[in-house]
Design a protein around this motif. Structure first.
Motif, PDB file in Angstrom:
ATOM      1  N   GLU A 123      76.744  44.837  99.026  1.00  0.00           N
ATOM      2  CA  GLU A 123      75.796  45.871  99.526  1.00  0.00           C
ATOM      3  C   GLU A 123      75.958  47.378  99.190  1.00  0.00           C
ATOM      4  N   ASN A 124      77.227  47.843  98.871  1.00  0.00           N
ATOM      5  CA  ASN A 124      77.636  49.225  98.551  1.00  0.00           C
ATOM      6  C   ASN A 124      77.746  49.402  97.260  1.00  0.00           C
ATOM      7  N   GLY A 125      77.301  48.412  96.481  1.00  0.00           N
ATOM      8  CA  GLY A 125      77.519  48.504  95.066  1.00  0.00           C
ATOM      9  C   GLY A 125      78.693  48.039  94.258  1.00  0.00           C
ATOM     10  N   GLY A 126      79.558  47.579  95.308  1.00  0.00           N
ATOM     11  CA  GLY A 126      80.678  47.193  94.459  1.00  0.00           C
ATOM     12  C   GLY A 126      80.693  45.545  94.119  1.00  0.00           C
ATOM     13  N   ILE A 127      81.381  44.844  93.337  1.00  0.00           N
ATOM     14  CA  ILE A 127      81.579  43.512  93.116  1.00  0.00           C
ATOM     15  C   ILE A 127      82.658  42.867  93.516  1.00  0.00           C
ATOM     16  N   VAL A 128      82.317  41.508  93.600  1.00  0.00           N
ATOM     17  CA  VAL A 128      83.412  40.583  93.738  1.00  0.00           C
ATOM     18  C   VAL A 128      83.518  39.695  92.357  1.00  0.00           C
ATOM     19  N   ASN A 129      84.633  39.800  91.868  1.00  0.00           N
ATOM     20  CA  ASN A 129      85.064  39.088  90.457  1.00  0.00           C
ATOM     21  C   ASN A 129      86.196  38.399  90.375  1.00  0.00           C
ATOM     22  N   LYS A 130      86.649  37.581  89.484  1.00  0.00           N
ATOM     23  CA  LYS A 130      87.695  37.044  89.002  1.00  0.00           C
ATOM     24  C   LYS A 130      88.837  38.047  89.183  1.00  0.00           C
ATOM     25  N   ILE A 131      89.992  37.523  89.818  1.00  0.00           N
ATOM     26  CA  ILE A 131      91.212  38.148  90.197  1.00  0.00           C
ATOM     27  C   ILE A 131      91.640  39.108  88.801  1.00  0.00           C
ATOM     28  N   GLY A 132      91.784  40.447  89.223  1.00  0.00           N
ATOM     29  CA  GLY A 132      92.187  41.099  88.105  1.00  0.00           C
ATOM     30  C   GLY A 132      91.089  42.267  87.560  1.00  0.00           C
ATOM     31  N   THR A 133      90.027  42.172  88.175  1.00  0.00           N
ATOM     32  CA  THR A 133      89.001  43.032  87.822  1.00  0.00           C
ATOM     33  C   THR A 133      89.155  44.292  88.525  1.00  0.00           C
ATOM     34  N   TYR A 134      89.631  44.129  89.750  1.00  0.00           N
ATOM     35  CA  TYR A 134      89.918  45.581  90.548  1.00  0.00           C
ATOM     36  C   TYR A 134      90.897  46.497  89.729  1.00  0.00           C
ATOM     37  N   ALA A 135      92.003  45.673  89.276  1.00  0.00           N
ATOM     38  CA  ALA A 135      92.987  46.552  88.711  1.00  0.00           C
ATOM     39  C   ALA A 135      92.401  47.105  87.467  1.00  0.00           C
ATOM     40  N   LEU A 136      91.733  46.046  86.584  1.00  0.00           N
ATOM     41  CA  LEU A 136      91.067  46.682  85.503  1.00  0.00           C
ATOM     42  C   LEU A 136      90.157  48.088  85.499  1.00  0.00           C
ATOM     43  N   SER A 137      89.177  47.982  86.740  1.00  0.00           N
ATOM     44  CA  SER A 137      88.489  49.196  86.846  1.00  0.00           C
ATOM     45  C   SER A 137      89.209  50.392  87.347  1.00  0.00           C
ATOM     46  N   ILE A 138      90.321  50.208  88.158  1.00  0.00           N
ATOM     47  CA  ILE A 138      91.235  51.386  88.478  1.00  0.00           C
ATOM     48  C   ILE A 138      91.641  52.018  87.215  1.00  0.00           C
ATOM     49  N   CYS A 139      92.425  51.079  86.400  1.00  0.00           N
ATOM     50  CA  CYS A 139      92.860  51.380  85.119  1.00  0.00           C
ATOM     51  C   CYS A 139      91.844  52.084  84.240  1.00  0.00           C
ATOM     52  N   ALA A 140      90.518  51.565  84.076  1.00  0.00           N
ATOM     53  CA  ALA A 140      89.403  52.239  83.159  1.00  0.00           C
ATOM     54  C   ALA A 140      89.328  53.584  83.838  1.00  0.00           C
ATOM     55  N   ARG A 141      89.209  53.589  85.264  1.00  0.00           N
ATOM     56  CA  ARG A 141      88.664  55.228  85.929  1.00  0.00           C
ATOM     57  C   ARG A 141      89.693  55.949  85.622  1.00  0.00           C
ATOM     58  N   ALA A 142      91.218  55.702  85.187  1.00  0.00           N
ATOM     59  CA  ALA A 142      92.195  56.666  85.106  1.00  0.00           C
ATOM     60  C   ALA A 142      92.290  57.158  83.848  1.00  0.00           C
ATOM     61  N   HIS A 143      91.681  56.344  82.898  1.00  0.00           N
ATOM     62  CA  HIS A 143      91.224  56.776  81.442  1.00  0.00           C
ATOM     63  C   HIS A 143      90.041  57.329  81.154  1.00  0.00           C
TER      64      HIS A 143
END
Lengths: 331, 483
Positions: A221-241
């Motif tokens: 509901e808040n616009g976040g997603i649930v996905n395969k494990i590793g997605t969270y780390a991937l998006s944090i990494c992308a944000r950092a870059h």
């Protein structure tokens, strides 16, 4: 309730319908294969057609029972993504039973529900093409796209982009089910230069990629997603870059969940892990003592602030627009 | 002609100096010539009528002289407006402060270097007797000043029968409620809203049609204009500025009266209105709190450490409901001057919850143990920012490592947007902050609310469910489509 036998008969009919709809599109990995929630919606349409109920409440009860049966079957089969299935079924219910507010005669109502339901199922089936159309423009010539996991929506989008542009792909290998490796074969055959990398190498490559494109098992509901494990780390990494993270998801995946943190997700079955040392020639399995706990959650939750845009069949949305759509859909 | 240009330019220049903008020289006329078009101006000069009288040229004043002249004029104006009548003293005083202080402030500061270098006091508000109030703060000058109920006790009690002033025909319950507002006996959004609606209900029930008014036969018009609006004005201007919830409830009340049938008999109309008011209070506040509790309970798990701030009916409902099924403990954070957290603590202890009580300064010490934060709200702005009692924003800021959930009923949603805490606030009692006589150089800033930006809030729990702060505007459209 007396209907023991008819109920189970109905249930088996529903499941038969579901399986038939699923296998409609040949191999499950194929990009043209029918998504589970869409197959479920078609099965529910069958329920409406066969229904002998005379009131709206009766029909709603039947549909709820059928949805529950489908969900139970799904978890028995050990399939992962229950969220999209649950949200798809509920949205179908809402969408079709809203007709009741407009028409008073039940027979008219039922005919209208059938028609609306078919339209809804049709929209969902066509969703992939629409997403490919709205999203492929975000990939430009000469870019490197990083993706994770196997998603038919993402595949449709990338293939559409490949029709007119040259770009290359990095795919994370996707332990433990090697989904990435399987997807790489598909993309490579389609003519897109693909590189498979270790999951842990996402930080290493992030400076060279231009954007991250992922699918979603569920959009919360808040616009976040649930996905395969590793997605969270991937998006944090992308944000950092400072790299944009694009999510491609159909609108029936919008779920009425509001996770506050990782533990706040619906419980899922842990997946078994095997450890292999591939640097050794023997590829020996590294055994792990039974006292050592091996925890493998199959999915994780990525908060909205790490997501740049969502490509959906409702158009290109920002994460905050998901809630607005949900309020409208569930009103 | 040239004189008008000069005057305009002088005005502009002085304004620019006050607001600190770089002033460019208009006096040479170059810019305005280009703006208006050199030819057009020349044409205008040629087409002057014959009897046009050119006034004598005013002497060119130096900067210091101009400033002195302006200050003189301002002081004279202030003097004139500093002698208001008894009844309207509050209003003009307020207006006076609003219009003169920001401008005269800065001007005076620049003047002091040339005029009186020893006097550092700023020109501020003017009291009823013409003396300047040194206690007001310039950055809050746009807000109505604090009205100490002890200063004018008869203003809140006076009732005169058969008075022509509508304000003096207020119902005793209205007066009582107003007094309770002013003295702080009734405070916080929900109790104030309830008290207001109940008092207005009582006033309407006792409203007798006045046969001397021969023009308007519509009872709805009488009720709204002769009973409700004066009462609301009394509350806001004489007692205490109204909260957002009270404003929304008042709008509802007016529309409920408007929805009554014009030809309905009075007793029936009164009964119907009373029912609507009770339904509103029940649905939008009491049942809403229960629904909020139900939604929020799903987010509380065993072994949680929940932080809350001050007193909030919605948060209390959540924690009391969750205590029935889960094991967790609560840290109640409190802040001066109102110390509303004490009431919260008592309520939670009655529900047998394991509680810790801290002041705001101990917040960073306990933060490492906190797993979730539940905050109450006085109002929700359309962009998702939360207006809360002073200290709420502090707690939200310090809790960014954990989920911050704001519990609020939907009747508190405002269609305004506020960018920070100062544009719209309420000046509180200065003696709450610092008691005793203050020297000339010491002023006290006592505010009531603060604004928590939407980005500090993880989710807002309303009776419609949990939603992200960005969706508050959509929710307000769904709940009150006519507004």
């Amino acid at each position: 309730m007396v209907e023991g036998a008819p109920a189970t008969a109905e249930k088996s009919l529903v499941l038969a319908d579901l399986k038939e709809n699923l296998t409609h599109g040949t191999v499950l990995n194929d990009k043209n294969a029918v998504a589970m929630p869409v197959a479920a919606m078609n099965a529910l349409l069958g329920v409406v057609q066969r229904s002998s109920a005379n009131t709206m409440m009766g029909l709603q009860d039947e549909l709820k029972e059928a949805s529950q049966e489908i969900l139970d079957w799904n978890s028995r089969e050990g399939n992962r993504s229950n969220i999209a299935l649950a949200s798809g079924c509920e949205l179908f219910l809402r969408y079709s039973t809203r007709t009741f507010l407009e028409l008073t005669d039940f027979k008219e109502c039922r005919a209208a529900i059938l028609e609306r339901g078919q339209r809804f199922a049709g929209i969902s089936l066509a969703a992939r093409d629409k997403i490919a159309r709205v999203g492929h423009g975000f990939i430009r010539d000469g870019q490197i796209i990083l993706t994770h996991g196997w998603s038919r929506v993402v595949a449709a989008l990338l293939l559409k982009a490949a029709e007119t542009k040259h770009f290359s792909l990095y795919i994370l290998e996707g332990r433990p089910d090697a989904a990435g490796a399987k997807a790489a074969e598909f993309y490579s055959k389609a003519g897109i230069p693909t590189t498979v990398i270790l999951d842990s190498a996402m930080g290493y490559v992030m400076e060279s990629v231009d954007s991250v494109l992922i699918g979603a098992e569920g959009v919360v509901e808040n616009g976040g997603i649930v996905n395969k494990i590793g997605t969270y780390a991937l998006s944090i990494c992308a944000r950092a870059h400072d790299k944009p993270v694009y999510v491609a998801a159909e609108s029936y995946k919008f779920a009425r969940l509001y996770p506050l943190n990782q533990k706040d997700l619906p419980p899922t079955k842990s997946v078994a892990l095997k450890f292999i040392d591939t640097t050794q020639d023997t590829n020996a399995v590294v055994s792990v003592l039974p006292e050592i706990k091996v925890d493998q959650p199959p999915g994780d939750y990525t908060p909205a602030k790490f997501i740049t845009l969502l490509f959906t069949d409702l158009g290109v949305l920002t994460p905050s627009a998901v809630s607005d759509e949900l309020i409208r859909l569930y009103q | 002609g040239r004189e008008r240009l000069e005057q305009k330019a002088f005005h502009l220049c002085s304004l620019k100096k006050i607001w600190g903008r770089p002033s460019f020289d208009i006096m040479e006329g170059s810019n305005t010539d280009k703006i208006s078009g050199g030819d057009a101006q020349k044409k205008a000069k040629k087409e002057k009528p014959a009897n046009f009288v050119i006034p004598p040229k005013k002497p060119k004043l130096s900067k210091a002289e101009r400033r002195a002249l302006q200050e003189q004029q301002r002081a004279a104006k202030a003097q004139r407006q500093g002698q208001p009548t008894d009844k309207s003293s509050g209003k003009t005083q307020g207006k006076q402060q609003n219009t003169t202080s920001p401008v005269s402030n800065k001007n005076q500061e620049q003047n002091k270097t040339s005029a009186a270098p020893t006097q550092r006091s700023e020109v501020l508000a003017v009291n009823a007797d013409g003396t300047k109030d040194p206690k007001q703060i310039s950055v809050l000058a746009h807000l109505p000043p604090f009205r100490d109920p002890k200063d004018k006790p008869d203003e809140l009690l006076g009732v005169q029968l058969k008075s022509s002033n509508i304000r003096e025909q207020l119902h005793p319950e209205i007066l009582q409620t107003g007094r309770a507002y002013a003295t702080g006996i009734i405070c916080h959004s929900n109790p104030r809203c309830r008290a207001m609606l109940k008092a207005m209900d009582a006033a309407i029930q006792d409203c007798v049609p006045d046969d001397s008014i021969n023009d308007i036969k519509d009872f709805r018009h009488t009720w709204v204009n002769k009973v409700l609006k004066p009462s609301f004005q009394f509350f806001t201007e004489d007692c205490r500025p109204h909260s957002v919830g009270m404003g929304n409830a008042f709008t509802f009340l007016k529309s409920a009266i408007g929805a009554l049938d014009r030809d309905m008999e009075l007793p029936k109309a009164k009964a119907l209105l009373s029912e609507s008011i009770d339904a509103y209070l029940q649905e939008r506040i009491d049942y809403a709190d229960l629904a909020i509790a139900k939604h929020a309970c799903e987010k509380i798990v065993d072994d949680d450490v929940i932080l809350t701030f001050g007193h909030s009916e919605a948060v209390r409902a959540v924690l009391v409901e969750a205590a029935k099924a889960k094991q967790f403990r609560v840290i109640v954070c409190d802040a001066r001057p109102l110390l509303t957290g004490k009431d919260m603590l008592l309520d939670l202890r009655q529900a047998s919850l394991n509680c810790t009580y801290i002041y705001l300064n101990a917040l960073s010490f306990v933060m490492k143990d906190v797993t979730k934060v539940f905050l109450g709200a006085e109002a929700l702005m359309s962009d998702g920012s939360v207006l809360g009692l002073l200290g709420t924003a502090c707690v939200a800021l310090a809790s960014q490592s954990v989920p911050v959930l704001v519990c609020s009923e939907t009747y508190k949603i405002s269609n305004r947007i506020q960018l920070e805490s100062i544009t719209n606030n309420e000046i509180g009692n200065p003696s709450h902050v610092l008691e005793g006589p203050l020297g000339d150089n010491l002023r006290v800033m006592s505010l009531t609310y603060d604004l928590t930006p939407a980005s500090f809030v993880s989710g807002i729990i309303t009776e419609m469910g949990i939603l992200p702060p960005t969706s508050v505007a959509v929710l307000s459209m769904e709940m009150d489509p006519q507004q």
